[in-house]
Design an enzyme around this catalytic site. Structure first.
Site, short mmCIF file in Angstrom:
data_model
loop_
_atom_site.label_atom_id
_atom_site.label_comp_id
_atom_site.label_asym_id
_atom_site.label_seq_id
_atom_site.Cartn_x
_atom_site.Cartn_y
_atom_site.Cartn_z
N HIS A 182 39.08 31.65 49.28
CA HIS A 182 38.14 30.72 49.94
C HIS A 182 38.89 29.49 50.40
CE1 HIS A 182 34.42 32.80 48.71
NE2 HIS A 182 35.15 33.18 47.67
N GLY A 225 31.69 31.75 47.23
CA GLY A 225 31.94 30.56 48.06
C GLY A 225 31.33 29.31 47.47
N ASN A 250 21.77 36.87 51.31
CA ASN A 250 23.04 37.64 51.36
C ASN A 250 22.65 39.01 50.82
OD1 ASN A 250 26.22 37.30 49.64
ND2 ASN A 250 25.86 38.07 51.70
N ASN A 257 38.47 36.36 45.08
CA ASN A 257 38.59 36.52 46.53
C ASN A 257 38.90 35.14 47.11
OD1 ASN A 257 36.10 35.33 46.06
ND2 ASN A 257 34.98 36.62 47.49
N CYS A 306 26.67 32.58 49.86
CA CYS A 306 27.89 33.20 49.33
C CYS A 306 28.08 32.70 47.90
CB CYS A 306 29.10 32.84 50.20
SG CYS A 306 30.64 33.58 49.64
N CYS A 335 32.14 39.65 44.49
CA CYS A 335 30.99 39.20 45.29
C CYS A 335 29.95 38.62 44.33
CB CYS A 335 30.39 40.37 46.07
SG CYS A 335 28.90 39.90 46.98
N GLU A 359 31.83 34.30 56.19
CA GLU A 359 32.44 35.20 55.22
C GLU A 359 33.44 36.16 55.86
OE1 GLU A 359 30.55 37.27 52.10
OE2 GLU A 359 28.82 35.92 52.07
N ASN A 404 37.57 33.67 53.33
CA ASN A 404 36.20 33.18 53.47
C ASN A 404 36.27 31.68 53.75
OD1 ASN A 404 34.58 35.66 52.49
ND2 ASN A 404 36.12 35.36 50.88
N1 LIG Z 1 33.10 38.50 52.06
C1 LIG Z 1 33.66 38.33 50.72
C2 LIG Z 1 32.99 39.29 49.72
C3 LIG Z 1 31.54 38.93 49.49
C4 LIG Z 1 31.43 37.57 48.86
C5 LIG Z 1 30.06 36.93 48.92
N2 LIG Z 1 29.02 37.71 49.52
C6 LIG Z 1 29.62 36.44 47.55
O1 LIG Z 1 28.41 36.37 47.27
O2 LIG Z 1 30.52 36.07 46.75
C7 LIG Z 1 35.16 38.65 50.74
O3 LIG Z 1 35.59 39.44 51.59
O4 LIG Z 1 35.87 38.11 49.87
#
Ligand SMILES: N[C@H](CCC[C@H](N)C(=O)O)C(=O)O
Length: 284
Positions: free
Chosen positions: A172, A233, A11, A170, A230, A94, A221, A203
């Site tokens: 999930h 995630g 990632n 964020n 992720c 993230c 994602e 996500n």
């Molecule tokens: N696409 C995710 C952000 C990056 C999360 C992911 N790359 C991680 O390592 O947590 C979102 O829009 O909430």
């Protein structure tokens, strides 16, 4: 613009070098999309902007204190981290980037004390704390998991799913399956990301418990599509597995790009441990 390229289990992110800043004026999203484009730009899942804060909770942009962002602890271990997905959208958190940012801060000597190993990263979803480990990995206090929509029903391509939704700052949706090798990740992920139950999109994680304390997970994602790993995630997957009695306090989450170790004591923060590497520096 001087940048460096970082990866957390595949990632991958563009980080602006100290002193560089993004032009947030109109057309901003297009500039992010171009930087992330793997044919016409640098190529990445996202762009990460790290800004040191001074002891009074203010952002220090190019040495000039801006308005207060939040009460920061003095001794220069506080930084603001902003994350932008490959589609130009801004994410509140993230996980994989937090591990890269901890190493970025250390290698660029951005903390007042070069021996500092724990940093406070202020994000749109609150404070997270990465700690540099002696074995080269990074352990991040990702904060508390937050309730989202609970257990919900989702449908894609005539398939009905039960998803455990979890917020790590964020959103999930974690779907447990019997055979993860048979999921249609691109097809189902692209449909479920924009399900009408998710006003801010979501996500999407598909997960299978493959052994006690071992969860295989693949992810679509929000704002990126299929990624190799992720971090948030993986945290959401552990919490969802706990909530449904599939695992205990901790587990290895096995992703396409490698393994993260996730631990979550009841009513405590989620702790994520894994690698982070600087790949190259450049100018664009
Ligand atoms: N696409 C995710 C952000 C990056 C999360 C992911 N790359 C991680 O390592 O947590 C979102 O829009 O909430």
């Amino acid at each position: 613009m001087n940048f460096s390229k970082w990866t957390g289990l595949g990632n991958d992110f563009v980080l602006l070098e100290p002193g560089e800043s993004l032009d947030f004026s109109s057309g901003f999203e297009q500039r992010i999309i171009k930087l992330c484009d793997r044919r016409f730009g640098i190529g990445a899942d996202g762009v990460v902007v790290v800004t040191p804060m001074d002891g009074d909770g203010c952002l220090v942009l190019n040495g000039i204190s801006e308005g207060p962002v939040s009460k920061a602890v003095a001794n220069g271990v506080d930084f603001e981290m902003r994350i932008f997905n490959a589609d130009g959208s801004e994410a509140a958190m993230c996980g994989n980037a937090t591990r890269c940012v901890a190493k970025y801060i250390q290698t660029r000597g951005l903390a007042k004390d070069a021996n500092t190993k724990v940093f406070n990263l202020h994000t749109k979803s609150g404070l997270v704390r990465p700690a540099l480990l002696d074995d080269g990995r990074v352990c991040v206090d990702m904060g508390l998991p937050r309730t989202f929509l609970g257990s919900i029903k989702l449908t894609a391509d005539c398939y009905d799913f039960t998803a455990e939704t979890v917020s790590m700052g964020n959103p999930h949706a974690v779907i447990f399956v019997d055979d993860i090798e048979k999921i249609q990740l691109e097809n189902w992920g692209s449909v479920l990301e924009v399900d009408r139950q998710f006003p801010d999109r979501c996500n999407i994680e598909f997960a299978q418990v493959v052994a006690p304390g071992k969860i295989r997970m693949r992810v679509w994602e929000r704002g990126c599509g299929v990624t190799m790993a992720c971090g948030t995630g993986s945290c959401a997957t552990l919490v969802a597995a706990q909530r449904t009695g599939r695992v205990g306090v901790e587990a290895d989450v096995i992703l396409d790009g490698g393994t993260l170790h996730i631990k979550h004591e009841e009513d405590g923060p989620v702790l994520m441990t894994g690698p982070a590497q600087e790949v190259f520096k450049g100018t664009i």
